[in-house]
Design an enzyme around this catalytic site. Sequence first.
Site, PDB file in Angstrom:
ATOM      1  N   CYS A   1      50.621  76.956  67.185  1.00 25.74           N
ATOM      2  CA  CYS A   1      49.892  76.366  68.308  1.00 25.74           C
ATOM      3  C   CYS A   1      49.511  77.447  69.324  1.00 25.74           C
ATOM      4  CB  CYS A   1      50.746  75.287  68.964  1.00 25.74           C
ATOM      5  SG  CYS A   1      49.851  74.301  70.192  1.00 25.74           S
ATOM      6  N   CYS A   2      50.451  78.331  69.629  1.00 22.10           N
ATOM      7  CA  CYS A   2      50.165  79.431  70.565  1.00 22.10           C
ATOM      8  C   CYS A   2      49.099  80.365  70.005  1.00 22.10           C
ATOM      9  CB  CYS A   2      51.432  80.223  70.859  1.00 22.10           C
ATOM     10  SG  CYS A   2      52.609  79.385  71.949  1.00 22.10           S
TER      11      CYS A   2
ATOM     12  N   CYS B   1      55.178  72.260  76.749  1.00 22.51           N
ATOM     13  CA  CYS B   1      56.165  73.291  76.424  1.00 22.51           C
ATOM     14  C   CYS B   1      56.848  73.870  77.660  1.00 22.51           C
ATOM     15  CB  CYS B   1      55.499  74.420  75.641  1.00 22.51           C
ATOM     16  SG  CYS B   1      54.691  73.872  74.123  1.00 22.51           S
TER      17      CYS B   1
ATOM     18  N   CYS C   1      51.864  75.698  79.285  1.00 21.08           N
ATOM     19  CA  CYS C   1      51.286  74.426  78.873  1.00 21.08           C
ATOM     20  C   CYS C   1      52.269  73.289  79.171  1.00 21.08           C
ATOM     21  CB  CYS C   1      50.959  74.454  77.387  1.00 21.08           C
ATOM     22  SG  CYS C   1      49.690  75.670  76.942  1.00 21.08           S
TER      23      CYS C   1
ATOM     24  N   CYS D   1      54.945  83.298  74.242  1.00 22.04           N
ATOM     25  CA  CYS D   1      53.828  82.726  73.497  1.00 22.04           C
ATOM     26  C   CYS D   1      53.268  83.736  72.497  1.00 22.04           C
ATOM     27  CB  CYS D   1      52.724  82.271  74.447  1.00 22.04           C
ATOM     28  SG  CYS D   1      51.998  83.596  75.418  1.00 22.04           S
TER      29      CYS D   1
END
Length: 246
Positions: free
Chosen positions: A126-127, A212, A209, A235
């Site tokens: 995702c990062c 997270c 985010c 990240c």
Amino acid sequence: MNEKERYSYHTLSQQDYRSFNQHLAEGNALDVIRWAYDTFSHQLVYACSFGAEGIVLVDLISRAKQDATIIFLDTHVHFKETYELIEDMQAHYPSIQLKMIQPELTLAEQVAKHGEKLWETNPDLCCYIRKNKPLKQALEGYTAWLSGLRRDQSPTRAKTEFVNKDDKFQMIKICPLIHWSWDDVWQYIKDHNLPYNPLHDQDYPSIGCEPCTKPVKEGDDLRAGRWTGLQKTECGLHINTPISKE
């Protein structure tokens, strides 16, 4: 080739980095920023997350170069308070050139390709999709970038220098705040009456985010609220490992 043209990731030697850092050793953060813009000019960009350190850096940068370019990685899952702060900062610094960098995949496209809540099932991917890959693309055409890293933020940042060789993005990374403490950051914000994210007043020292980022208990590491419960503290933007693939 003139002196400035030879200053790039591919041409600087380890001795060059040592010389830069020795030259800047007695300077303050603003001295480092002014040196950076004098050295790299339009080839320098600041990647800002609009955390407390980011607010300080934007203010310092505005004193060195009023029309500096700043990029923000808009993952589409930031807190509403972060987006509101960005609007406040744009009003506060109207000459700053802010670019909102978007990932290639919308959240809906990411769900269709990788499933729901990728930040839970595969946070590294995702990062990569929403931060690492977009930053790599945004940095193309630049030689150096500014960052708000501080040495006392985490063990992975403890050896950061003012001027660093960034193998991940194959650039030069400049970190003017390496010697600042968390208290130094907040004293500057208060002394200059700068806008900041109100989540900082709700036990969120490090804000990323929304899915997270959690509040931090008193006495915990400042980044303890990032990816809580996972073996992950970064990240990936500031770790010199190759950018992974989808």
